[in-house]
Design a protein around this motif. Sequence first.
Motif, PDB file in Angstrom:
ATOM      1  N   GLY A   1       0.816  -1.216   0.000  1.00  0.00           N
ATOM      2  CA  GLY A   1       0.000   0.000   0.000  1.00  0.00           C
ATOM      3  C   GLY A   1       0.845   1.259   0.000  1.00  0.00           C
ATOM      4  O   GLY A   1       0.600   2.189  -0.775  1.00  0.00           O
ATOM      5  N   LYS A   2       1.849   1.312   0.857  1.00  0.00           N
ATOM      6  CA  LYS A   2       2.722   2.488   0.928  1.00  0.00           C
ATOM      7  C   LYS A   2       3.479   2.670  -0.386  1.00  0.00           C
ATOM      8  O   LYS A   2       3.616   3.781  -0.883  1.00  0.00           O
ATOM      9  CB  LYS A   2       3.706   2.353   2.087  1.00  0.00           C
ATOM     10  CG  LYS A   2       4.613   3.568   2.234  1.00  0.00           C
ATOM     11  CD  LYS A   2       5.644   3.350   3.322  1.00  0.00           C
ATOM     12  CE  LYS A   2       6.598   4.489   3.491  1.00  0.00           C
ATOM     13  NZ  LYS A   2       7.003   5.224   2.339  1.00  0.00           N
ATOM     14  N   THR A   3       3.948   1.567  -0.950  1.00  0.00           N
ATOM     15  CA  THR A   3       4.691   1.645  -2.211  1.00  0.00           C
ATOM     16  C   THR A   3       3.798   2.175  -3.335  1.00  0.00           C
ATOM     17  O   THR A   3       4.213   3.063  -4.094  1.00  0.00           O
ATOM     18  CB  THR A   3       5.252   0.254  -2.580  1.00  0.00           C
ATOM     19  OG1 THR A   3       6.081  -0.202  -1.510  1.00  0.00           O
ATOM     20  CG2 THR A   3       6.041   0.308  -3.868  1.00  0.00           C
ATOM     21  N   ILE A   4       2.588   1.657  -3.434  1.00  0.00           N
ATOM     22  CA  ILE A   4       1.662   2.124  -4.474  1.00  0.00           C
ATOM     23  C   ILE A   4       1.327   3.594  -4.266  1.00  0.00           C
ATOM     24  O   ILE A   4       1.303   4.384  -5.214  1.00  0.00           O
ATOM     25  CB  ILE A   4       0.392   1.249  -4.505  1.00  0.00           C
ATOM     26  CG1 ILE A   4       0.740  -0.138  -5.046  1.00  0.00           C
ATOM     27  CG2 ILE A   4      -0.703   1.906  -5.343  1.00  0.00           C
ATOM     28  CD1 ILE A   4      -0.386  -1.137  -4.987  1.00  0.00           C
ATOM     29  N   LYS A   5       1.104   3.978  -3.025  1.00  0.00           N
ATOM     30  CA  LYS A   5       0.806   5.387  -2.721  1.00  0.00           C
ATOM     31  C   LYS A   5       1.966   6.279  -3.154  1.00  0.00           C
ATOM     32  O   LYS A   5       1.762   7.329  -3.771  1.00  0.00           O
ATOM     33  CB  LYS A   5       0.533   5.541  -1.223  1.00  0.00           C
ATOM     34  CG  LYS A   5       0.119   6.925  -0.816  1.00  0.00           C
ATOM     35  CD  LYS A   5      -0.178   6.990   0.674  1.00  0.00           C
ATOM     36  CE  LYS A   5      -0.498   8.420   1.057  1.00  0.00           C
ATOM     37  NZ  LYS A   5      -0.558   8.591   2.494  1.00  0.00           N
ATOM     38  N   ASP A   6       3.201   5.875  -2.846  1.00  0.00           N
ATOM     39  CA  ASP A   6       4.382   6.657  -3.239  1.00  0.00           C
ATOM     40  C   ASP A   6       4.509   6.755  -4.756  1.00  0.00           C
ATOM     41  O   ASP A   6       4.846   7.816  -5.297  1.00  0.00           O
ATOM     42  CB  ASP A   6       5.659   6.038  -2.647  1.00  0.00           C
ATOM     43  CG  ASP A   6       5.751   6.188  -1.133  1.00  0.00           C
ATOM     44  OD1 ASP A   6       4.994   6.993  -0.555  1.00  0.00           O
ATOM     45  OD2 ASP A   6       6.581   5.469  -0.527  1.00  0.00           O
ATOM     46  N   ILE A   7       4.246   5.662  -5.445  1.00  0.00           N
ATOM     47  CA  ILE A   7       4.326   5.660  -6.910  1.00  0.00           C
ATOM     48  C   ILE A   7       3.294   6.630  -7.493  1.00  0.00           C
ATOM     49  O   ILE A   7       3.597   7.410  -8.394  1.00  0.00           O
ATOM     50  CB  ILE A   7       4.126   4.234  -7.464  1.00  0.00           C
ATOM     51  CG1 ILE A   7       5.349   3.360  -7.140  1.00  0.00           C
ATOM     52  CG2 ILE A   7       3.863   4.251  -8.967  1.00  0.00           C
ATOM     53  CD1 ILE A   7       5.159   1.885  -7.422  1.00  0.00           C
ATOM     54  N   LYS A   8       2.079   6.589  -6.969  1.00  0.00           N
ATOM     55  CA  LYS A   8       1.027   7.491  -7.451  1.00  0.00           C
ATOM     56  C   LYS A   8       1.371   8.945  -7.150  1.00  0.00           C
ATOM     57  O   LYS A   8       1.167   9.826  -7.994  1.00  0.00           O
ATOM     58  CB  LYS A   8      -0.322   7.120  -6.826  1.00  0.00           C
ATOM     59  CG  LYS A   8      -0.920   5.867  -7.416  1.00  0.00           C
ATOM     60  CD  LYS A   8      -2.180   5.360  -6.758  1.00  0.00           C
ATOM     61  CE  LYS A   8      -2.991   6.359  -6.021  1.00  0.00           C
ATOM     62  NZ  LYS A   8      -4.090   5.822  -5.244  1.00  0.00           N
ATOM     63  N   GLU A   9       1.924   9.208  -5.962  1.00  0.00           N
ATOM     64  CA  GLU A   9       2.300  10.580  -5.603  1.00  0.00           C
ATOM     65  C   GLU A   9       3.428  11.103  -6.490  1.00  0.00           C
ATOM     66  O   GLU A   9       3.577  12.308  -6.664  1.00  0.00           O
ATOM     67  CB  GLU A   9       2.682  10.668  -4.126  1.00  0.00           C
ATOM     68  CG  GLU A   9       1.469  10.598  -3.210  1.00  0.00           C
ATOM     69  CD  GLU A   9       1.831  10.604  -1.736  1.00  0.00           C
ATOM     70  OE1 GLU A   9       3.038  10.640  -1.386  1.00  0.00           O
ATOM     71  OE2 GLU A   9       0.893  10.550  -0.916  1.00  0.00           O
ATOM     72  N   ALA A  10       4.220  10.198  -7.050  1.00  0.00           N
ATOM     73  CA  ALA A  10       5.292  10.596  -7.967  1.00  0.00           C
ATOM     74  C   ALA A  10       4.759  10.931  -9.354  1.00  0.00           C
ATOM     75  O   ALA A  10       5.508  11.320 -10.248  1.00  0.00           O
ATOM     76  CB  ALA A  10       6.339   9.491  -8.058  1.00  0.00           C
ATOM     77  N   GLY A  11       3.443  10.757  -9.547  1.00  0.00           N
ATOM     78  CA  GLY A  11       2.836  11.116 -10.822  1.00  0.00           C
ATOM     79  C   GLY A  11       2.730   9.976 -11.820  1.00  0.00           C
ATOM     80  O   GLY A  11       2.399  10.197 -12.986  1.00  0.00           O
TER      81      GLY A  11
END
Length: 187
Positions: free
Chosen positions: A35-45
């Motif tokens: 979940g954290k990894t996916i959230k970080d990827i999405k926040e990176a655009g």
Amino acid sequence: MDKDKAIDRVAELIENDFELVGSTAIEDKLQEDVGKTIKDIKEAGVQVWVLTGDKVETAISIGFSCELLNQEMNLFICQATSKKNIRVELMELAKQQSLTYKARANAVIVAGETLAVIQSEPTTLQKEFLDLCERANVVLACRVSPKQKAEVVTMMRDRNPGKSTLAIGDGANDVNMITAAHIGIGI
């Protein structure tokens, strides 16, 4: 004769007087920090597409559990099965999305049967579908076959020639998708 009924009848003849000595099951459990990894990827655009064999309801539930989806997002679900109804549905979803996509994150969720019809119409339905998806933060394609997974990657490569695609898969059913991407990772 109906094939399913014939198989059931043969199973009834063969499967009797068994003594169960053991069974196995596979737990389809998310790894830690997914979940954290996916959230970080999405926040990176990075726009995330998930191509799964799960049912729509199951995929949405998993999407929430791994933070791919959240309660603040608008979910645009496309499940029509005829060309005419898909076109109407895509037009309605695009209208709804255009009202909110700049102010609120959104996800496009498409059933595999719907996606198959869309992929068979590369000039019209496919363009309307991809336009909808490009304004989404997440795309979730459910009940898709291994062949469809590869076709989605190819469709995105063709639509965005200057961009790279990354496919991550965890089984043999993901091999075609992994090899269709610019970068393919098997885990």
